[in-house]
Design a protein around this motif. Structure first.
Motif, PDB file in Angstrom:
ATOM      1  N   ASP A  49       0.824  -1.206   0.000  1.00 55.93           N
ATOM      2  CA  ASP A  49       0.000   0.000   0.000  1.00 55.93           C
ATOM      3  C   ASP A  49       0.867   1.267   0.000  1.00 55.93           C
ATOM      4  O   ASP A  49       1.807   1.392   0.770  1.00 55.93           O
ATOM      5  N   GLY A  50       0.542   2.177  -0.896  1.00 53.82           N
ATOM      6  CA  GLY A  50       1.228   3.462  -0.947  1.00 53.82           C
ATOM      7  C   GLY A  50       2.411   3.509  -1.894  1.00 53.82           C
ATOM      8  O   GLY A  50       2.933   4.587  -2.187  1.00 53.82           O
ATOM      9  N   MET A  51       2.855   2.366  -2.370  1.00 55.54           N
ATOM     10  CA  MET A  51       4.004   2.370  -3.279  1.00 55.54           C
ATOM     11  C   MET A  51       3.598   2.943  -4.629  1.00 55.54           C
ATOM     12  O   MET A  51       2.445   2.873  -5.033  1.00 55.54           O
ATOM     13  N   MET A  52       4.579   3.533  -5.280  1.00 57.32           N
ATOM     14  CA  MET A  52       4.321   4.073  -6.607  1.00 57.32           C
ATOM     15  C   MET A  52       5.581   3.983  -7.449  1.00 57.32           C
ATOM     16  O   MET A  52       6.677   3.786  -6.938  1.00 57.32           O
ATOM     17  N   GLY A  53       5.409   4.113  -8.743  1.00 58.42           N
ATOM     18  CA  GLY A  53       6.532   4.060  -9.659  1.00 58.42           C
ATOM     19  C   GLY A  53       6.107   4.559 -11.032  1.00 58.42           C
ATOM     20  O   GLY A  53       4.974   4.992 -11.227  1.00 58.42           O
ATOM     21  N   GLU A  54       7.039   4.499 -11.973  1.00 59.82           N
ATOM     22  CA  GLU A  54       6.764   4.919 -13.349  1.00 59.82           C
ATOM     23  C   GLU A  54       7.117   3.773 -14.282  1.00 59.82           C
ATOM     24  O   GLU A  54       8.036   3.000 -14.011  1.00 59.82           O
ATOM     25  N   TYR A  55       6.382   3.710 -15.387  1.00 61.82           N
ATOM     26  CA  TYR A  55       6.549   2.604 -16.322  1.00 61.82           C
ATOM     27  C   TYR A  55       6.130   3.067 -17.707  1.00 61.82           C
ATOM     28  O   TYR A  55       5.278   3.934 -17.842  1.00 61.82           O
ATOM     29  N   THR A  56       6.741   2.481 -18.727  1.00 59.49           N
ATOM     30  CA  THR A  56       6.349   2.820 -20.098  1.00 59.49           C
ATOM     31  C   THR A  56       5.498   1.710 -20.690  1.00 59.49           C
ATOM     32  O   THR A  56       5.708   0.533 -20.408  1.00 59.49           O
ATOM     33  N   LEU A  57       4.534   2.124 -21.489  1.00 57.38           N
ATOM     34  CA  LEU A  57       3.719   1.190 -22.261  1.00 57.38           C
ATOM     35  C   LEU A  57       3.660   1.704 -23.700  1.00 57.38           C
ATOM     36  O   LEU A  57       3.877   2.896 -23.950  1.00 57.38           O
ATOM     37  N   TRP A  66       4.292   7.194 -20.998  1.00 54.03           N
ATOM     38  CA  TRP A  66       4.745   7.026 -19.614  1.00 54.03           C
ATOM     39  C   TRP A  66       3.545   7.034 -18.674  1.00 54.03           C
ATOM     40  O   TRP A  66       2.645   7.852 -18.822  1.00 54.03           O
ATOM     41  N   PHE A  67       3.591   6.118 -17.724  1.00 47.88           N
ATOM     42  CA  PHE A  67       2.522   6.020 -16.733  1.00 47.88           C
ATOM     43  C   PHE A  67       3.122   5.976 -15.333  1.00 47.88           C
ATOM     44  O   PHE A  67       4.184   5.415 -15.115  1.00 47.88           O
ATOM     45  N   GLU A  68       2.407   6.614 -14.431  1.00 45.80           N
ATOM     46  CA  GLU A  68       2.738   6.514 -13.014  1.00 45.80           C
ATOM     47  C   GLU A  68       1.753   5.531 -12.414  1.00 45.80           C
ATOM     48  O   GLU A  68       0.564   5.608 -12.693  1.00 45.80           O
ATOM     49  N   TRP A  69       2.235   4.589 -11.640  1.00 43.25           N
ATOM     50  CA  TRP A  69       1.336   3.653 -10.968  1.00 43.25           C
ATOM     51  C   TRP A  69       1.422   3.854  -9.465  1.00 43.25           C
ATOM     52  O   TRP A  69       2.445   4.220  -8.929  1.00 43.25           O
ATOM     53  N   ARG A  70       0.282   3.682  -8.837  1.00 46.27           N
ATOM     54  CA  ARG A  70       0.179   3.842  -7.383  1.00 46.27           C
ATOM     55  C   ARG A  70      -0.645   2.673  -6.838  1.00 46.27           C
ATOM     56  O   ARG A  70      -1.695   2.348  -7.375  1.00 46.27           O
ATOM     57  N   VAL A  71      -0.150   2.086  -5.778  1.00 41.88           N
ATOM     58  CA  VAL A  71      -0.804   0.916  -5.181  1.00 41.88           C
ATOM     59  C   VAL A  71      -1.579   1.341  -3.943  1.00 41.88           C
ATOM     60  O   VAL A  71      -1.099   2.139  -3.144  1.00 41.88           O
ATOM     61  N   SER A  72      -2.780   0.796  -3.814  1.00 42.28           N
ATOM     62  CA  SER A  72      -3.541   1.007  -2.580  1.00 42.28           C
ATOM     63  C   SER A  72      -4.269  -0.293  -2.233  1.00 42.28           C
ATOM     64  O   SER A  72      -4.531  -1.129  -3.089  1.00 42.28           O
ATOM     65  N   LEU A  73      -4.562  -0.448  -0.966  1.00 40.10           N
ATOM     66  CA  LEU A  73      -5.283  -1.635  -0.509  1.00 40.10           C
ATOM     67  C   LEU A  73      -6.724  -1.583  -0.995  1.00 40.10           C
ATOM     68  O   LEU A  73      -7.349  -0.525  -1.008  1.00 40.10           O
ATOM     69  N   ASP A  74      -7.220  -2.737  -1.382  1.00 43.38           N
ATOM     70  CA  ASP A  74      -8.630  -2.852  -1.755  1.00 43.38           C
ATOM     71  C   ASP A  74      -9.422  -2.878  -0.452  1.00 43.38           C
ATOM     72  O   ASP A  74      -9.250  -3.763   0.385  1.00 43.38           O
ATOM     73  N   ARG A  86      -1.724   6.272 -14.187  1.00 43.22           N
ATOM     74  CA  ARG A  86      -2.054   7.620 -14.671  1.00 43.22           C
ATOM     75  C   ARG A  86      -1.043   7.983 -15.757  1.00 43.22           C
ATOM     76  O   ARG A  86       0.164   7.834 -15.591  1.00 43.22           O
ATOM     77  N   ASP A  87      -1.570   8.463 -16.885  1.00 44.87           N
ATOM     78  CA  ASP A  87      -0.706   8.860 -18.013  1.00 44.87           C
ATOM     79  C   ASP A  87       0.059  10.127 -17.630  1.00 44.87           C
ATOM     80  O   ASP A  87      -0.527  11.160 -17.344  1.00 44.87           O
ATOM     81  N   ILE A  88       1.392  10.026 -17.611  1.00 40.85           N
ATOM     82  CA  ILE A  88       2.234  11.183 -17.275  1.00 40.85           C
ATOM     83  C   ILE A  88       3.142  11.549 -18.454  1.00 40.85           C
ATOM     84  O   ILE A  88       4.152  12.223 -18.280  1.00 40.85           O
ATOM     85  N   THR A  89       2.766  11.117 -19.652  1.00 41.97           N
ATOM     86  CA  THR A  89       3.586  11.366 -20.835  1.00 41.97           C
ATOM     87  C   THR A  89       3.818  12.855 -21.036  1.00 41.97           C
ATOM     88  O   THR A  89       4.955  13.281 -21.286  1.00 41.97           O
ATOM     89  N   ASP A  90       2.770  13.668 -20.928  1.00 40.04           N
ATOM     90  CA  ASP A  90       2.914  15.123 -21.114  1.00 40.04           C
ATOM     91  C   ASP A  90       3.846  15.718 -20.061  1.00 40.04           C
ATOM     92  O   ASP A  90       4.679  16.567 -20.365  1.00 40.04           O
TER      93      ASP A  90
END
Length: 143
Positions: A49-57, A66-74, A86-90
């Motif tokens: 929970d709370g971790m985040m990162g960036e990744y390309t697709l 480029w996308f930022e991903w964020r993890v949260s508990l269900d 979330r698209d962070i390409t711009d």
């Protein structure tokens, strides 16, 4: 998969389901190298929970996004994590342009400093030459 696979990435949502080995059309070569480690991290619980990162697709048209991903508990099921992308390409492009502009500004400053130095050197030599010419004129008058 969701409708956003089509609206954001241009891929048919049905083509975005399955094992990671069947999803290679979504990833750049570099991202494919990182993917097994990311999947292992999710499966082993290292990602929390709370971790985040960036990744390309890859978009269906071949563009790298480029996308930022964020993890949260269900909140409904404690044994699941939700991952929001979330698209962070711009934002990445703006950052790249800001860096490029900063580098250009530094280069322009260095060029201006070099031109100032060069102009000073030329002016000094020109004034020296004029003084020599004046000296020669004075000597010729007295001869």
């Amino acid at each position: 998969s969701s409708k956003s696979h089509l609206t954001v990435l241009g891929h048919d949502p049905a083509s975005c389901n399955g094992e990671e080995t069947k999803l290679t059309h979504l990833y750049t070569a570099a991202a494919l190298d990182e993917l097994p480690g990311l999947v292992t991290a999710f499966e082993s619980g290292v990602i929390e929970d709370g971790m985040m990162g960036e990744y390309t697709l890859l978009h269906a048209d071949g563009r790298e996004l480029w996308f930022e991903w964020r993890v949260s508990l269900d909140r409904e099921r404690s044994d699941r994590l939700l991952v929001v992308w979330r698209d962070i390409t711009d934002r990445r492009e703006r950052h790249r342009l800001e860096l490029e502009n900063a580098c250009l500004a530094v280069a322009r400053q260095k060029d201006e400093e070099a031109m100032d130095f060069f102009s000073h050197q030329l002016k000094t030599r020109f004034v020296t030459c004029l003084a020599l010419v004046d000296g020669v004129r004075e000597s010729v008058k007295h001869v």
